[in-house]
Design a protein around this motif. Structure first.
Motif, PDB file in Angstrom:
ATOM      1  N   GLY A 217       2.629  12.501   3.316  1.00 31.63           N
ATOM      2  CA  GLY A 217       3.551  12.973   2.289  1.00 31.63           C
ATOM      3  C   GLY A 217       2.935  12.964   0.909  1.00 31.63           C
ATOM      4  O   GLY A 217       3.111  13.909   0.139  1.00 31.63           O
ATOM      5  N   HIS A 218       2.189  11.922   0.615  1.00 28.54           N
ATOM      6  CA  HIS A 218       1.545  11.834  -0.699  1.00 28.54           C
ATOM      7  C   HIS A 218       0.482  12.917  -0.849  1.00 28.54           C
ATOM      8  O   HIS A 218       0.342  13.523  -1.923  1.00 28.54           O
ATOM      9  CB  HIS A 218       0.913  10.452  -0.861  1.00 28.54           C
ATOM     10  CG  HIS A 218       0.454  10.154  -2.246  1.00 28.54           C
ATOM     11  ND1 HIS A 218      -0.843  10.351  -2.653  1.00 28.54           N
ATOM     12  CD2 HIS A 218       1.121   9.693  -3.343  1.00 28.54           C
ATOM     13  CE1 HIS A 218      -0.970  10.005  -3.920  1.00 28.54           C
ATOM     14  NE2 HIS A 218       0.204   9.606  -4.363  1.00 28.54           N
ATOM     15  N   ALA A 219      -0.269  13.173   0.226  1.00 30.17           N
ATOM     16  CA  ALA A 219      -1.277  14.231   0.181  1.00 30.17           C
ATOM     17  C   ALA A 219      -0.625  15.593   0.002  1.00 30.17           C
ATOM     18  O   ALA A 219      -1.126  16.451  -0.741  1.00 30.17           O
ATOM     19  CB  ALA A 219      -2.115  14.208   1.454  1.00 30.17           C
ATOM     20  N   LEU A 220       0.514  15.822   0.662  1.00 27.41           N
ATOM     21  CA  LEU A 220       1.219  17.096   0.547  1.00 27.41           C
ATOM     22  C   LEU A 220       1.754  17.299  -0.864  1.00 27.41           C
ATOM     23  O   LEU A 220       1.645  18.398  -1.432  1.00 27.41           O
ATOM     24  CB  LEU A 220       2.366  17.157   1.558  1.00 27.41           C
ATOM     25  CG  LEU A 220       3.178  18.454   1.594  1.00 27.41           C
ATOM     26  CD1 LEU A 220       2.272  19.640   1.941  1.00 27.41           C
ATOM     27  CD2 LEU A 220       4.315  18.342   2.607  1.00 27.41           C
ATOM     28  N   VAL A 221       2.311  16.247  -1.439  1.00 23.40           N
ATOM     29  CA  VAL A 221       2.807  16.338  -2.815  1.00 23.40           C
ATOM     30  C   VAL A 221       1.667  16.628  -3.779  1.00 23.40           C
ATOM     31  O   VAL A 221       1.783  17.444  -4.698  1.00 23.40           O
ATOM     32  CB  VAL A 221       3.526  15.032  -3.208  1.00 23.40           C
ATOM     33  CG1 VAL A 221       3.821  15.008  -4.699  1.00 23.40           C
ATOM     34  CG2 VAL A 221       4.818  14.891  -2.424  1.00 23.40           C
ATOM     35  N   GLY A 222       0.515  15.963  -3.560  1.00 22.99           N
ATOM     36  CA  GLY A 222      -0.644  16.215  -4.415  1.00 22.99           C
ATOM     37  C   GLY A 222      -1.168  17.630  -4.272  1.00 22.99           C
ATOM     38  O   GLY A 222      -1.581  18.262  -5.252  1.00 22.99           O
ATOM     39  N   LEU A 223      -1.134  18.186  -3.051  1.00 22.47           N
ATOM     40  CA  LEU A 223      -1.590  19.552  -2.819  1.00 22.47           C
ATOM     41  C   LEU A 223      -0.701  20.544  -3.524  1.00 22.47           C
ATOM     42  O   LEU A 223      -1.179  21.517  -4.140  1.00 22.47           O
ATOM     43  CB  LEU A 223      -1.640  19.840  -1.324  1.00 22.47           C
ATOM     44  CG  LEU A 223      -2.151  21.217  -0.902  1.00 22.47           C
ATOM     45  CD1 LEU A 223      -3.589  21.403  -1.339  1.00 22.47           C
ATOM     46  CD2 LEU A 223      -2.016  21.399   0.605  1.00 22.47           C
ATOM     47  N   ARG A 224       0.606  20.324  -3.456  1.00 21.71           N
ATOM     48  CA  ARG A 224       1.526  21.239  -4.100  1.00 21.71           C
ATOM     49  C   ARG A 224       1.416  21.197  -5.620  1.00 21.71           C
ATOM     50  O   ARG A 224       1.709  22.162  -6.315  1.00 21.71           O
ATOM     51  CB  ARG A 224       2.957  20.901  -3.680  1.00 21.71           C
ATOM     52  CG  ARG A 224       3.285  21.289  -2.243  1.00 21.71           C
ATOM     53  CD  ARG A 224       4.725  20.967  -1.919  1.00 21.71           C
ATOM     54  NE  ARG A 224       5.075  21.403  -0.575  1.00 21.71           N
ATOM     55  CZ  ARG A 224       6.259  21.226  -0.031  1.00 21.71           C
ATOM     56  NH1 ARG A 224       7.203  20.555  -0.722  1.00 21.71           N
ATOM     57  NH2 ARG A 224       6.510  21.678   1.187  1.00 21.71           N
ATOM     58  N   GLY A 225       0.980  20.046  -6.139  1.00 20.62           N
ATOM     59  CA  GLY A 225       0.903  19.898  -7.577  1.00 20.62           C
ATOM     60  C   GLY A 225      -0.369  20.455  -8.184  1.00 20.62           C
ATOM     61  O   GLY A 225      -0.496  20.533  -9.407  1.00 20.62           O
TER      62      GLY A 225
ATOM     63  N   ALA B  45       0.829  -1.202   0.000  1.00 21.22           N
ATOM     64  CA  ALA B  45       0.000   0.000   0.000  1.00 21.22           C
ATOM     65  C   ALA B  45       0.866   1.257   0.000  1.00 21.22           C
ATOM     66  O   ALA B  45       0.565   2.235  -0.691  1.00 21.22           O
ATOM     67  CB  ALA B  45      -0.929  -0.002   1.212  1.00 21.22           C
ATOM     68  N   ILE B  46       1.960   1.236   0.770  1.00 20.90           N
ATOM     69  CA  ILE B  46       2.883   2.370   0.777  1.00 20.90           C
ATOM     70  C   ILE B  46       3.543   2.533  -0.579  1.00 20.90           C
ATOM     71  O   ILE B  46       3.607   3.632  -1.139  1.00 20.90           O
ATOM     72  CB  ILE B  46       3.943   2.180   1.879  1.00 20.90           C
ATOM     73  CG1 ILE B  46       3.293   2.241   3.266  1.00 20.90           C
ATOM     74  CG2 ILE B  46       5.040   3.237   1.766  1.00 20.90           C
ATOM     75  CD1 ILE B  46       4.226   1.836   4.390  1.00 20.90           C
ATOM     76  N   ALA B  47       4.028   1.427  -1.125  1.00 25.12           N
ATOM     77  CA  ALA B  47       4.714   1.491  -2.417  1.00 25.12           C
ATOM     78  C   ALA B  47       3.776   1.948  -3.529  1.00 25.12           C
ATOM     79  O   ALA B  47       4.188   2.670  -4.448  1.00 25.12           O
ATOM     80  CB  ALA B  47       5.299   0.121  -2.756  1.00 25.12           C
ATOM     81  N   GLY B  48       2.502   1.547  -3.431  1.00 25.26           N
ATOM     82  CA  GLY B  48       1.544   1.930  -4.462  1.00 25.26           C
ATOM     83  C   GLY B  48       1.274   3.420  -4.521  1.00 25.26           C
ATOM     84  O   GLY B  48       0.786   3.929  -5.538  1.00 25.26           O
ATOM     85  N   GLN B  49       1.608   4.144  -3.455  1.00 25.88           N
ATOM     86  CA  GLN B  49       1.415   5.591  -3.455  1.00 25.88           C
ATOM     87  C   GLN B  49       2.524   6.316  -4.223  1.00 25.88           C
ATOM     88  O   GLN B  49       2.348   7.461  -4.621  1.00 25.88           O
ATOM     89  CB  GLN B  49       1.376   6.102  -2.015  1.00 25.88           C
ATOM     90  CG  GLN B  49       0.185   5.585  -1.227  1.00 25.88           C
ATOM     91  CD  GLN B  49       0.259   5.957   0.235  1.00 25.88           C
ATOM     92  OE1 GLN B  49       1.207   6.596   0.682  1.00 25.88           O
ATOM     93  NE2 GLN B  49      -0.726   5.543   1.009  1.00 25.88           N
ATOM     94  N   TRP B  50       3.663   5.636  -4.422  1.00 25.57           N
ATOM     95  CA  TRP B  50       4.814   6.308  -5.020  1.00 25.57           C
ATOM     96  C   TRP B  50       5.290   5.663  -6.314  1.00 25.57           C
ATOM     97  O   TRP B  50       6.085   6.262  -7.045  1.00 25.57           O
ATOM     98  CB  TRP B  50       5.973   6.329  -4.016  1.00 25.57           C
ATOM     99  CG  TRP B  50       5.579   6.952  -2.715  1.00 25.57           C
ATOM    100  CD1 TRP B  50       5.239   6.323  -1.563  1.00 25.57           C
ATOM    101  CD2 TRP B  50       5.442   8.355  -2.447  1.00 25.57           C
ATOM    102  NE1 TRP B  50       4.909   7.220  -0.586  1.00 25.57           N
ATOM    103  CE2 TRP B  50       5.028   8.496  -1.097  1.00 25.57           C
ATOM    104  CE3 TRP B  50       5.656   9.503  -3.218  1.00 25.57           C
ATOM    105  CZ2 TRP B  50       4.817   9.727  -0.502  1.00 25.57           C
ATOM    106  CZ3 TRP B  50       5.434  10.735  -2.619  1.00 25.57           C
ATOM    107  CH2 TRP B  50       5.021  10.840  -1.281  1.00 25.57           C
ATOM    108  N   ALA B  51       4.841   4.466  -6.604  1.00 25.52           N
ATOM    109  CA  ALA B  51       5.256   3.779  -7.825  1.00 25.52           C
ATOM    110  C   ALA B  51       4.039   3.552  -8.709  1.00 25.52           C
ATOM    111  O   ALA B  51       2.909   3.483  -8.217  1.00 25.52           O
ATOM    112  CB  ALA B  51       5.936   2.461  -7.490  1.00 25.52           C
TER     113      ALA B  51
END
Length: 280
Positions: free
Chosen positions: A265-273, A209-215
Motif C-alpha cells: 500500500g505504501h509503495a502504491l501511494v508513493g507511485l501515484r504521488g 515498522a508498519i506505523a512508521g510507514q504512515w506516521a
C-alpha cells in the motif's frame, strides 16, 4: 459465533483479551525506539537470554517470570556494555549470549525434578493460560515503562535519532542507551507471555515498522503501532480459535501479512504521488 460466545462466557478468553491489550501497549511504547535505533538484533539477544533466567528460577522452586525479569535486565545491561565498548566483537558476543541463555534454560529445566515447565509454552507462548498474577505483572511493567518514557522522552528520542549530537550537548548517552535497553527488557517479559521467546521480536518491531510507514512523528508512531499490535492480536486470536491453531504463531502470521500489505500500500501511494504516474 463460537468465538464470540467463548469471549463473553469464558474467563480465560477475557484474560487473553486483556493480555493482548497490555502487550500491545508495551509494544507501542518501546517498539518505535527499537525500530528507529535499529536494535532489533540486540532485542533478540535479550529475549533469548531470558530462558536461562526462567530455567534457573524453576530449578530452585521460584517463579519463572521473576527469573525472566532478572535475566532480561542483566542481559540488557551486558549487551549494552558490549555494544558500547566491544563493537569489534559485538556480533559474536551477542550470539554467544543469545544461544548460551537458551542452553542454560534448557539444561536447568531438563534437570528439574518432578513436573517440568512447559518449554514449548515459554518458546511459543500460551496466551490462553495467562493468569491473574501475570496480568498484574504486565500492568505494573506497562505503568513503569510509561512513567519512564514520559519523564525521559526527549532524552530517549535524542539518543535514538542522533546520539553524537546529544553527546555534544552534554547528554549522558550511555545512561539513556542502557535505560532504553532496560525498557526493551521489560517489554520482553511482557511479550513472552503472549507469543513466546521465539516470536516476540516480531511483535516488538513489526507494529512500529508498519506505523512508521504512515506516521511521521514518534508519538504518532507509538499510538498507531499500539493499535496495529492490538488489532493483529485480536484478529490472530479469532482466526486461531476455529481450527485450534497456536494463538501466538497465528498472531505473528497475521501481523506479518499486515506488514506485507502495508508495504504494498505504501509503495502504491508513493507511485501515484510521483510526477507522470497517471500516464503509467
Amino acid at each position: 459465533m463460537a468465538f464470540i460466545d467463548a469471549l463473553l462466557g469464558q474467563r480465560f478468553m477475557q484474560y487473553a483479551v486483556l493480555g493482548i491489550a497490555l502487550a500491545s501497549l508495551a509494544s507501542g511504547l518501546v517498539g518505535p525506539f527499537v525500530v528507529v535505533r535499529r536494535i532489533g538484533y540486540l532485542a533478540g539477544g535479550v529475549a533469548h537470554a531470558v530462558l536461562g533466567g526462567m530455567g534457573v528460577a524453576w530449578y530452585f522452586g521460584g517463579d519463572p517470570m521473576a527469573g525472566a525479569l532478572i535475566a532480561s535486565l542483566v542481559a540488557a545491561l551486558v549487551i549494552g556494555w558490549v555494544h558500547l565498548h566491544l563493537r569489534a566483537h559485538e556480533d559474536m558476543l551477542i550470539s554467544a549470549l543469545w544461544s548460551g541463555g537458551m542452553a542454560v534454560g534448557i539444561l536447568f529445566i531438563s534437570q528439574t525434578d518432578g513436573y517440568r515447565a512447559d518449554l514449548l509454552g515459554y518458546l511459543f507462548g500460551n496466551i490462553l493460560l495467562v493468569s491473574d498474577a501475570q496480568l498484574w505483572l504486565m500492568v505494573a511493567l506497562d505503568v513503569a515503562m510509561a512513567v519512564v518514557i514520559l519523564l525521559f522522552y526527549r532524552q530517549l528520542v535524542a539518543v535514538c535519532f542522533d546520539a553524537e549530537f546529544a553527546r555534544l550537548r552534554g547528554l549522558n548517552v550511555t545512561f539513556f542507551y542502557l535505560l532504553l535497553l532496560c525498557l526493551v527488557a521489560l517489554t520482553v517479559v511482557i511479550l513472552v507471555q503472549i507469543v513466546g521467546l521465539i516470536l516476540l521480536v516480531a511483535l516488538l518491531s513489526l507494529p512500529a515498522a508498519i506505523a512508521g510507514q504512515w506516521a511521521r512523528s514518534l508519538g504518532a508512531i507509538m499510538a498507531l503501532s499500539t493499535v496495529v499490535a492490538a488489532g493483529s492480536g485480536y484478529a490472530g486470536l479469532a482466526i486461531a480459535w476455529g481450527p485450534d491453531w497456536p494463538a501466538g504463531a497465528t498472531i505473528v502470521l497475521t501481523l506479518g501479512g499486515l506488514y506485507v500489505l502495508s508495504l504494498l500500500g505504501h509503495a502504491l501511494v508513493g507511485l501515484r504521488g510521483r510526477p507522470g504516474s497517471a500516464a503509467v
